[in-house]
Every structure is written in C-alpha cells, then in structure tokens.
Scaffold this active site. Structure first.
Site, short mmCIF file in Angstrom:
data_model
loop_
_atom_site.label_atom_id
_atom_site.label_comp_id
_atom_site.label_asym_id
_atom_site.label_seq_id
_atom_site.Cartn_x
_atom_site.Cartn_y
_atom_site.Cartn_z
N ASP A 99 3.11 7.17 -31.54
CA ASP A 99 2.37 6.36 -32.50
C ASP A 99 1.07 5.93 -31.81
O ASP A 99 0.85 6.20 -30.62
CB ASP A 99 3.20 5.17 -33.03
CG ASP A 99 2.65 4.68 -34.38
OD1 ASP A 99 1.53 5.09 -34.76
OD2 ASP A 99 3.32 3.89 -35.07
C1 BGC Z 1 1.02 3.36 -37.55
C2 BGC Z 1 1.38 4.76 -38.03
C3 BGC Z 1 0.14 5.53 -38.37
C4 BGC Z 1 -0.77 5.55 -37.18
C5 BGC Z 1 -2.03 6.34 -37.38
C6 BGC Z 1 -0.07 3.38 -36.51
O1 BGC Z 1 -0.55 2.12 -36.23
O2 BGC Z 1 2.17 2.74 -37.05
O3 BGC Z 1 2.25 4.66 -39.11
O4 BGC Z 1 0.49 6.81 -38.77
O5 BGC Z 1 -1.14 4.22 -36.86
O6 BGC Z 1 -2.88 5.75 -38.27
#
Ligand code: BGC
Length: 706
Positions: free
Chosen positions: A248
C-alpha cells in the site's frame, strides 16, 4: 536487464492528479524515468498525461519498457456510480459486474491499465470510514461481489482495450482495525481471519485477479506488508496466487513507524523477502534493494520473479505491442460519461437505495392531493457530496443533485420550495426559521440530511456516528410542524438514527449515489421504480453496541433463552438488537413467504439437495425481492455463527404473482475452517432459514451424515 533496471520495475511513483497519501514529490523522478528506474506510476489520469510519461519511458530509456499506470477506480471513473457499500445493497451481481466493466472502459480510455480495486475488506465497525469502500459486513455476499467486480474490470481478456487489471485489497483484515480507527492494529484469531476476512480475497484470487495489495495494518503483531502467514503461506502456497503483490502507499516505509525496521533499508529487506513485488511510493526499493541484493540479503531470484510478473502483466495488457494504445484522446472523448453510462448509473443508483421506513407517504403521486412540497436540508442541492470518497475523475458539475432530480420529475405537478436549513456540520441555527416557514406552508417535507461525501473513506473515521452538526435539531423542528416528514439520508456508513426511526414518516437510505443521484432518487420517490435494496450492514441502535453484526456467536447465555434472568448476555441500558438488521429493506409492495421445504432431510457430505420457498407479491404493484438463505451449524468443533448467509436470489414479481424460489445446495456450501484450520464440514444438524432479511425467517433442518 541490469539489476538496477530490474529493481526499477518494482518501483512505483505517484503523479499529481490525485493525492492519496503523504505526498513526497521526488526531484529525481523525471531522471529515474529516463534511466528506466521506474516500473509504474499511480495518480496520473488522462490520455494526454499518461502519454507524456509513457513517451519518456519508451523513447528515452535504454530498454524502452512501458510504464503501467495504476489508479483508484473504485466506483466509476468519469461516470461515478454509487459508492461500493451502496452498490452492494442492490445485491445485484450483474449490475455490480457491469459497473466495474464500464469503469474499466472509461479508465482504459483515460490511459489507465490497472485499478486498485476491488476493495474486499469485511467491515463490522461503522466508525471506520473505509466501510464505504467495501461490500458490507457479510463474508458470503462480499465474496460474490469480489468475484463480480474482478470479472467486470478484467473481462476475459486483459489484452482487450476495454479492460484493466484489478487488485484485491487490502490484504488482509484491514476492516478489523481496532476501535474503527484507520491504520490501527488488528488483533484477531486465525479462525476469524480465515472464516470471516479472507474468503472475499480467495474469491478474487479464484476469479483471476491479477494483483493483491498489502494492508497498512499490523495483523497479530506483524505488519500485513511483511506478514508471512498472509503472503507466503496463504496467498502463495495455499491459494497458488501467481500475480503481483503491491504494497500500500508507503506501507514498506511505514515499517519503521510500526517499529519492526530501523530504517528504509531494513524495511526494503523485510518487504522484498516477504515477497512484496512492488513498492508503492515508498522509495525503499529504489534506494536500497540493489545494494541488498549485492550484499546477499535479498536473493536475486526474488527480484527476478517479481520482475517477470510485472513484465508479464505489461505484456498481457498489450503494452509491449503498443505502449500508447490506452492513451488515445479520441477514445477518451467518445467513451467518457456517454449517455449509455449515465443511464446505467441511474439504474445502478436506484437499485442501491434502501427504503428503511414508510408509513404510506411514499410514493408521492399526483393524486395524493398534495400541492406544495418543501425540500429542506444541507444535502438537497449538494453535488460534490454525491460523489462520495474515491471519486476518481468524477466532476461535481456532472452530478444531478437531489434538488434537480425533484425539479425534473415533480416540477410540473407540485410547487417546490427549497431551504437549506443548516450546514452538514455546523452548530449555526440562524437558517432554521426559513426552513420551518417553508415546511409550514407545504403539505409534505423532504429532508436531505447525512454526512459530507468525505466524512467516510480513508482516514475519515468518526467516534460519533449520529447526524453531524445541527441536522437532528432541524429535523425535530420540522417534525413539530406536523407535516409528513420524509428523510433522505446520504452517508458512507450506518448512522445512529433512532429518533428518525421513531419519528420520520419515511426514511430512504441513499448512501452516496454518484452522478445520477437526483434522478435515481426521484425514480424512487415517484414510484417509477419500486425500491428493492437491502442493507448489507447492520444499523446499531446506539454507538455502544458497536461492533454489531448479524452473524455473531450465540454465547453460552443467550438472552432469548431466558430474558428475565440476570446472568444473560445483555446490556443494562440498551437492547442488544440492532435498529435495522442485515438484509433489511422495504418495498412499496408486500411479499409473503410460505412453504419452505427441503428435498431431503438427510444428506451425505457430497450429496446435493434443493431448498424451495414460495414467494408471493401481495400488493398492487410489481417489485423485486431479494430472497435470502441462511444456515446455522448447530454443533461443530468450533462455535459457529447463529446465522450465516449462504445464498440469495433476486426475483421480480408482478402484482399478485407467486414464484417458487429454489436453492441448489450441498454440504460443500456449509464448509468452514475448523479448529485445525482445515476447510471442513462435520456430520450433524444444520438449520436452514429463508426470508426477506436476517431476522424474519422460516426454518427447516437437515442432517449431514457420514
Ligand atoms: C489506500 C489504497 C489506495 C492507495 C493508492 C492508499 O492510501 O489505502 O486503498 O489504493 O492509497 O492510492
């Protein structure tokens, strides 16, 4: 490829078209692209913008390897559909698949190749803002939705221009964040992990999802990003998942804050050895992985496998054939937010609305004798909020507000007066008087209240899930006018709405409905479309009941056995029952369930049987009903939930029509992870229930023999 170039493929950087995490613009990004040290970008949206970066990668770098562009296409790309929690309330797997498919078409036309969706986290705590992004509290339904979304995004051929790679996230158990606070730790048993939280991920994997994303949380002491049980044992060994695992946003870098790594170098070492193939915006791999391989701390074979998977995905997407195939402006112009997509968004939205209460004031028809209606409340005219969180390329100017929807549908037949009354989240009361005045002059009040669109979603948790600001006070004042009060709720989580449940004449739960919000709601209010949505998440009576969900265990002292006895599982100051249970939702017609029967009373483990129930539409209008089938495994090696959804059917019944609804089942459908963490079902009795929601059920029993 040099080692540097291989590690480059594992490095993902963020562009500026969206900010989805702590932003860390790196001055070397441009240079890195030219040197072939970047494999992927996120948060770059649009045919022209992706083209610009792709050109650098394929025309200026030594190996000319195309970039893969990832983005959060969560509930639509340009045509914004209802938020995922809303859409799940349709229980309509076809529209869920189709909305993902349309999102994929639009995303691919905007230069994107990879969506960070579906989010398949089970959530039982409405304080957690990300409950809005998932398919609700139930494992079975969420698993079906996960499959539908993966199929919708990816289609049958990733090489087709109309599909994008999907990503099951957040692996795993992120939805169990303690106290409903985002990024908080998760401490759950392997039993809960496997029986409650993992099945939707398994379902996504079985449906062929091309990637998984690690979760931010610590799971039982170990951050998910480096959790070997999750990634090595379960995902790779048990499920044989062969796709990409992406971290993530900076979840590798955050291993430092979690207290399991001293610095980014150690973070990179831990994550690579835990088989995380791509570092999203963390710069840990970029800065340290080459060195770690040279020192023998990370085997080069790990890098090779990761790179092979990343290049294979690019190949499957057709990027080696034509790196610019997804960034053609003419395709973008033709496909985005076209009429067909809008019409579909409207259908999706009206199927997502849940009618929670109706004492007969709805639908509103010309013959009702009503002449003047008052539209009150801070969400009446709002467009931006209708987009919810993760609105991707959505634009508030494309939204049909509730006000516009009412004007379009009822403008000719009724006099419509509007007053905002109050803000969503402010204690200012000065505008109450105008609203009350309008209400007094009208024969019915529609109050549009709830949360702002960004009060749910990532990092948007609340400890108080009642109506924010002064909205409840306004509703109480409106009630005093004695006029029928219809409350339209917009929110990204279940709210605490006891007063409304008692005092409103009708309640419509609309969540955040997307670009066609106003038209879809007018379809429901007018009766042009009979409401059919059912809750996929329990509404608590009060916040002290949280977490409250339908598939709980019985306890050794269930209250129903002896409600007058002291030593029972109860609260002294509140009922233990929810306000609205899982699966609940009303229609403008009435359905009657009868003759629930099973084709057999005893079955061997592999044997099939059929459960049948008659469902009749008793009312004067046609409608759709979601017929739900639950089970209870009475005696097992571990305590099993009092009810678990195992099947459902959405049926259409004309007025007076009766249908026999059949469920083809076998003991296979009742398997779960037993005390040895084996996927199993033991001989014994299973109760089967069928009905319109998780509480009003008919029952039968079947015995599973050896
Ligand atoms: C979130 C994800 C997301 C990623 C990219 C993160 O902060 O938890 O769900 O896909 O950012 O934007």
């Amino acid at each position: 490829m040099t080692l540097e170039e291989k590690v480059g493929q594992m490095h993902q950087i963020a562009g500026n078209d969206a900010v989805t995490g702590p932003h860390n613009p790196n001055s070397n990004d441009g240079e890195d692209l030219r040197k072939g040290l970047v494999g992927s970008m996120l948060n770059v949206v649009g045919a022209d913008k992706t083209y610009k970066y792709q050109k650098i990668a394929v025309e200026e770098s030594r190996l000319r390897i195309p970039l893969i562009f990832g983005h959060d296409v969560i509930h639509g790309c340009k045509t914004i559909f209802p938020i995922p929690l809303a859409e799940s309330c349709s229980w309509d797997l076809d529209i869920i698949e189709l909305s993902a498919q349309i999102a994929a078409i639009e995303a691919s036309a905007m230069g994107l190749h990879w969506t960070f969706a579906p989010m398949v986290d089970i959530a039982r705590d409405p304080r957690w803002g990300r409950i809005a992004e998932g398919g609700g509290e139930d494992t079975y339904l969420a698993s079906k939705i996960a499959e539908a979304r993966v199929k919708g995004f990816q289609g049958n051929d990733l090489g087709s221009l109309n599909t994008v790679a999907a990503c099951a996230k957040h692996f795993a158990a992120y939805g169990a964040s303690e106290a409903g606070r985002d990024y908080n730790q998760v401490d759950i048993s392997e039993n809960s992990l496997r029986n409650i939280y993992l099945p939707p991920f398994k379902s996504a994997s079985d449906a062929g999802v091309t990637s998984f994303m690690n979760a931010f949380n610590v799971l039982n002491g170990i951050p998910a990003t480096i959790n070997e049980l999750l990634v090595k044992s379960i995902l790779k060994e048990e499920w044989k998942f062969a796709g990409i695992v992406v971290s993530d946003y900076n979840s590798i870098g955050e291993l430092i804050q979690h207290g399991v790594a001293n610095d980014k170098r150690e973070s990179a070492e831990l994550a690579a050895n835990a088989l995380c193939d791509m570092d999203m915006a963390g710069y840990c791999y970029r800065d340290h992985l080459v060195e770690l391989v040279r020192e023998g701390k990370v085997a080069e074979s790990i890098i090779d496998i990761a790179v092979e998977k990343i290049l294979t995905l690019k190949y499957r997407l057709g990027l080696f054939e034509d790196p610019y195939r997804y960034c053609k402006p003419n395709r973008e112009n033709e496909l985005l937010l076209n009429k067909g997509n809008r019409d579909f968004a409207r259908d999706c939205a009206r199927k997502s609305i849940v009618l929670l209460k109706n004492n007969g004031v709805l639908p509103l028809t010309k013959n009702s004798g009503i002449k003047k209606i008052a539209l009150i409340g801070p969400l009446t005219e709002s467009k931006f909020d209708m987009l919810g969180s993760w609105y991707c390329a959505g634009d508030e100017n494309d939204v049909v507000s509730f006000y516009e929807g009412m004007k379009n549908r009822f403008g000719k037949d009724f006099e419509i007066n509007y007053s905002k009354g109050c803000e969503i989240d402010s204690l200012y009361k000065e505008d109450f008087s105008e609203a009350i005045n309008f209400a007094e002059q009208s024969e019915i009040i529609f109050a549009y209240v709830g949360e702002a669109g960004l009060m749910s979603g990532e990092a948007s948790c609340r400890t108080d899930i009642s109506l924010p600001g002064n909205q409840l006070s306004l509703l109480k004042e409106l009630k005093k006018t004695g006029k029928p009060l219809v409350v339209v709720l917009s929110n990204g989580r279940p709210l605490e709405i006891n007063w409304l449940a008692e005092n409103a004449d009708a309640i419509l739960e609309t969540w955040f409905l997307g670009v066609e919000a106003g038209n879809a709601l007018a379809d429901i209010i007018s009766g042009d479309f009979n409401p059919s949505g059912k809750l996929t998440v329990t509404f608590p009576r009060n916040m002290g009941q949280i977490p409250i969900y339908y598939n709980h265990l019985n306890t050794g002292r269930p209250l129903y056995e002896n409600p007058t006895e002291h030593y029972r599982s109860r609260y002294l100051d509140s009922s233990i029952e929810p306000l609205f249970p899982f699966g609940f939702g009303l229609s403008y017609t009435k359905f009657e369930y009868s003759n629930f029967s099973l084709s057999k009373n005893k079955i061997a483990i592999m044997e099939k049987f059929i459960a049948t129930v008659d469902v009749k539409n008793l009312g004067a209008i046609a409608g759709e009903e979601i017929v739900q089938l639950y089970i209870h495994d009475k005696v097992a090696t571990i305590s099993r939930p009092v009810k678990e959804l195992k099947s459902f059917k959405k049926i259409y019944l004309a007025s007076g029509e009766m249908k026999k609804v059949e469920f083809n089942l076998s003991a296979e459908d009742f398997k779960y992870y037993d005390k040895n963490m084996e996927w199993n079902i033991e001989p014994g009795k299973i109760e089967l229930f069928v009905g319109p929601n998780s509480e009003e059920l008919l029952m039968q029993e079947i015995e599973i023999t050896n």
